[in-house]
Design a protein around this motif. Structure first.
Motif, PDB file in Angstrom:
ATOM      1  N   ALA A 158     -42.756  -7.453  59.246  1.00  0.00           N
ATOM      2  CA  ALA A 158     -43.026  -8.007  60.079  1.00  0.00           C
ATOM      3  C   ALA A 158     -43.862  -6.330  60.445  1.00  0.00           C
ATOM      4  O   ALA A 158     -45.132  -6.789  61.882  1.00  0.00           O
ATOM      5  N   ARG A 159     -43.585  -5.348  60.893  1.00  0.00           N
ATOM      6  CA  ARG A 159     -43.863  -4.205  61.485  1.00  0.00           C
ATOM      7  C   ARG A 159     -45.405  -3.799  60.530  1.00  0.00           C
ATOM      8  O   ARG A 159     -46.298  -3.150  62.121  1.00  0.00           O
ATOM      9  N   ALA A 160     -45.524  -3.764  59.750  1.00  0.00           N
ATOM     10  CA  ALA A 160     -46.795  -3.327  59.129  1.00  0.00           C
ATOM     11  C   ALA A 160     -48.144  -4.310  59.687  1.00  0.00           C
ATOM     12  O   ALA A 160     -48.615  -4.018  60.093  1.00  0.00           O
ATOM     13  N   VAL A 161     -47.693  -6.086  59.436  1.00  0.00           N
ATOM     14  CA  VAL A 161     -48.762  -6.131  60.370  1.00  0.00           C
ATOM     15  C   VAL A 161     -48.727  -6.177  61.726  1.00  0.00           C
ATOM     16  O   VAL A 161     -50.411  -6.600  62.168  1.00  0.00           O
TER      17      VAL A 161
ATOM     18  N   CYS B 217     -50.250   0.509  50.913  1.00  0.00           N
ATOM     19  CA  CYS B 217     -49.292   1.847  49.972  1.00  0.00           C
ATOM     20  C   CYS B 217     -48.611   1.923  50.783  1.00  0.00           C
ATOM     21  O   CYS B 217     -47.138   2.438  51.236  1.00  0.00           O
ATOM     22  N   LYS B 218     -49.399   3.220  51.282  1.00  0.00           N
ATOM     23  CA  LYS B 218     -49.339   4.897  51.600  1.00  0.00           C
ATOM     24  C   LYS B 218     -47.915   3.983  53.400  1.00  0.00           C
ATOM     25  O   LYS B 218     -47.149   4.509  53.013  1.00  0.00           O
ATOM     26  N   SER B 219     -49.096   2.849  53.824  1.00  0.00           N
ATOM     27  CA  SER B 219     -48.038   2.457  55.139  1.00  0.00           C
ATOM     28  C   SER B 219     -47.104   2.437  55.428  1.00  0.00           C
ATOM     29  O   SER B 219     -46.299   2.082  55.425  1.00  0.00           O
ATOM     30  N   ILE B 220     -46.953   1.185  54.212  1.00  0.00           N
ATOM     31  CA  ILE B 220     -45.799  -0.138  53.839  1.00  0.00           C
ATOM     32  C   ILE B 220     -44.171   1.860  52.985  1.00  0.00           C
ATOM     33  O   ILE B 220     -43.173   1.340  53.830  1.00  0.00           O
ATOM     34  N   ALA B 221     -45.150   2.562  53.015  1.00  0.00           N
ATOM     35  CA  ALA B 221     -43.854   3.560  52.061  1.00  0.00           C
ATOM     36  C   ALA B 221     -43.505   4.820  53.178  1.00  0.00           C
ATOM     37  O   ALA B 221     -42.215   4.938  53.023  1.00  0.00           O
TER      38      ALA B 221
END
Length: 213
Positions: A168-171, A178-182
């Motif tokens: 939810a935060r990533a969207v 992948c870097k942002s998700i990690a």
């Protein structure tokens, strides 16, 4: 009837001059075709009337000639036909020949957007929304397959609730890689630990029985 100037009949002219020059009628009926110049985009596809057709990836950014009939799309580079596709009027917007893919994309040819969506939906609706957003953010969905695979593998090591919160935060912030998700996973883990209740420490016992004397 004999013509005065030539001294032969029109029939004789036809048989001796015109008939030998005649070609056979084409086997197929005439089909109207449109020709256009096109530039190969970075996803190795060219666009024709809102649909996209692949060419060999080595021709990225090259100018090509596109011939479109009611049935097929043909693409030429320097006079040589390099691709042919069935013309699309509906359904998926991209027609992609696996032989046109660079090896990094061909590796994921067995994957489809729907397969990734189903995998993400098994985690939760927020994760499914993240995968849909990743695929939609790429000029061609296959360019997002590697990222989707990486993200879903990252989520194997976290709880479903954390994966959903991170998705939810990533969207929300547009962190669709992948870097942002990690990074979000690490931050979420750190934030959770910082909110956990700390143990009450008996400083007197730590200092020993002589503390009160």
């Amino acid at each position: 009837m004999i013509t005065r100037r030539l001294g032969v009949s029109r029939r004789q002219l036809f048989e001796t001059v015109e008939r030998p020059a005649l070609a056979s009628l084409p086997l197929e009926d005439y089909e109207f075709a449109e020709w256009r110049l096109a530039r190969v985009s970075t996803d190795y596809h060219v666009e024709f009337k809102t649909f996209f057709y692949s060419v060999p990836h080595s021709l990225i950014r090259q100018q090509v000639d596109l011939r479109a009939t009611a049935r097929i799309i043909e693409i030429f580079h320097r006079g040589k036909r390099i691709a042919v596709h069935q013309r699309r009027y509906g359904g998926p917007r991209h027609g992609t020949d696996p032989d046109h893919m660079p090896s990094s994309h061909r590796r994921y040819a067995e994957w489809t957007p729907d397969r990734f969506r189903r995998w993400a939906a098994s985690v939760g609706p927020e994760t499914e929304g993240l995968i849909v957003a990743i695929l939609a953010s790429r000029p061609h969905p296959e360019q997002g397959f590697r990222t989707c695979l990486g993200v879903l593998r990252l989520f194997r090591d976290v709880t479903r609730d954390r994966a959903e919160a991170v998705s939810a935060r990533a969207v929300e912030i547009g962190g669709l890689n992948c870097k942002s998700i990690a990074s979000l996973i690490a931050n979420h883990k750190a934030a959770r630990h910082s909110t956990e209740p700390t143990a009450i420490v008996d400083h007197a016992n730590l200092r020993g029985p002589d503390y009160f004397h």
